[in-house]
Design a protein around this motif. Structure first.
Motif, PDB file in Angstrom:
ATOM      1  N   ASN A   1       0.945  -1.110   0.046  1.00 56.64           N
ATOM      2  CA  ASN A   1       0.139   0.099   0.177  1.00 56.64           C
ATOM      3  C   ASN A   1       0.877   1.183  -0.109  1.00 56.64           C
ATOM      4  O   ASN A   1       2.096   1.259   0.324  1.00 56.64           O
TER       5      ASN A   1
ATOM      6  N   ASP B   1      -5.288   6.402  -0.561  1.00 57.82           N
ATOM      7  CA  ASP B   1      -4.592   5.267  -0.269  1.00 57.82           C
ATOM      8  C   ASP B   1      -4.985   4.574  -1.588  1.00 57.82           C
ATOM      9  O   ASP B   1      -5.874   4.258  -2.205  1.00 57.82           O
TER      10      ASP B   1
ATOM     11  N   VAL C   1      -4.056   0.376  -2.513  1.00 54.65           N
ATOM     12  CA  VAL C   1      -3.629  -0.940  -2.091  1.00 54.65           C
ATOM     13  C   VAL C   1      -3.711  -1.838  -3.237  1.00 54.65           C
ATOM     14  O   VAL C   1      -4.432  -2.108  -4.036  1.00 54.65           O
TER      15      VAL C   1
END
Length: 188
Positions: A129, A158, A160
């Motif tokens: 991540n 974010d 991931v």
């Protein structure tokens, strides 16, 4: 959003009381000391899962309004709800610049834009991540060399990536109680 579980509690009333005390008490960072070391430690366990996390950090006071903080984090958990236990491990690095203002003699209220990187494994599947976030917080001087820091919430991006799958990006505001964390620091 991908966050490391650092503090988890089931007693919301006590937790919210502690947050209120931190926010309404007069707090600040002592200008006498330029460096600090500290971190966070968390664990929880019940019939469905068990969690453990540790996140040491080091900080440098740049001036009265800015503090640079680097951290390393490790967490492990076991999900016991399936036929077999699923174990996960995570490792991460982060860097944040706390920008804020003094609120009395013992408090420093701040926002902390930062960046974090991490990788780990859930069962047999590896993941990684990357995140860019802004987190509000407060630091309270408990004694001349000791302070407590609390963060709550996150606004940011974010990304991931699980295994060979494409990375999934998320932008948003996260006010989940899992974003609440507390840390203890020693200043020198």
């Amino acid at each position: 959003m991908a966050h490391y579980l650092i503090f988890k509690t089931y007693k919301m009333k006590n937790l919210l009381t502690l947050v209120a005390i931190c926010l309404f008490t007069s707090l600040s960072v002592s200008a006498q000391y330029k460096y600090f070391v500290g971190g966070q430690l968390a664990f929880s366990s019940n019939d469905a899962e068990s969690n453990f996390g540790i996140k040491p950090n080091i900080g440098y006071v740049l001036n009265d309004n800015m503090v640079l903080v680097g951290e390393v984090g490790f967490s492990t958990s076991t999900d016991k709800t399936g036929v077999t236990d699923i174990k996960s491990n995570d490792f991460g690095l982060g860097l944040a610049l706390r920008y804020g203002w003094k609120a009395g003699d013992d408090a420093f209220v701040f926002i902390a834009p930062g960046v974090n990187f991490g990788n780990g494994k859930i069962g047999d599947i590896k993941h990684s991540n990357f995140g860019v976030n802004i987190r509000p917080g407060v630091s309270y001087m408990l004694a001349p060399r000791w302070s407590m820091t609390a963060h709550y919430g996150s606004l940011g991006y974010d990304s991931v990536k699980h295994g060979d799958a494409d990375a999934v990006g998320t932008f948003g505001l996260d006010l989940n109680m899992n974003t609440l964390d507390f840390g203890l620091n020693f200043h020198f």
